[in-house]
Design an enzyme around this catalytic site. Sequence first.
Site, PDB file in Angstrom:
ATOM      1  N   ASN A   1       0.794  -1.219   0.000  1.00 13.97           N
ATOM      2  CA  ASN A   1       0.000   0.000   0.000  1.00 13.97           C
ATOM      3  C   ASN A   1       0.834   1.281   0.000  1.00 13.97           C
ATOM      4  O   ASN A   1       0.296   2.378   0.094  1.00 13.97           O
ATOM      5  CB  ASN A   1      -0.980   0.006   1.181  1.00 13.97           C
ATOM      6  CG  ASN A   1      -0.285  -0.030   2.522  1.00 13.97           C
ATOM      7  OD1 ASN A   1       0.828  -0.537   2.640  1.00 13.97           O
ATOM      8  ND2 ASN A   1      -0.931   0.477   3.549  1.00 13.97           N
ATOM      9  N   CYS A   2       2.134   1.174  -0.159  1.00  7.51           N
ATOM     10  CA  CYS A   2       3.028   2.335  -0.214  1.00  7.51           C
ATOM     11  C   CYS A   2       3.026   2.912  -1.627  1.00  7.51           C
ATOM     12  O   CYS A   2       3.285   2.199  -2.607  1.00  7.51           O
ATOM     13  CB  CYS A   2       4.440   1.910   0.188  1.00  7.51           C
ATOM     14  SG  CYS A   2       5.690   3.197  -0.012  1.00  7.51           S
TER      15      CYS A   2
END
Length: 114
Positions: free
Chosen positions: A10-11
């Site tokens: 999710n970065c």
Amino acid sequence: MTANLYGIPNCDTVRKARKWLTDNGIDHQFIDVRENTPPKSQIDHWVASLGAAKMVNKRSTTWKNLSNADRAEAESGDTTAGLLANPPVIKRPGVQDGGVLDVGFSVGAYTPYF
């Protein structure tokens, strides 16, 4: 040879790096450091090669939620132990491909390697 790209899915920066590698036809394997934390020997190598300051992601939410003692340990104590205990604090993305070892992402930094 397949490049290994380390990070968390999710970065945003990891997503940009993955897209750039794919768009440029570079074979790579994504390794989620939360699910498959690299072994101590590998993190020791990263810290020795790149330095503790470069390996610790002080912008992560995990970092901001650590106690002062845990932050001090990761910064100037046993950095490897701090990163193993809190994998999202590992600077991301990390890329390793043969002799290439780097953290963070920018097209300018990746272009000479690939």
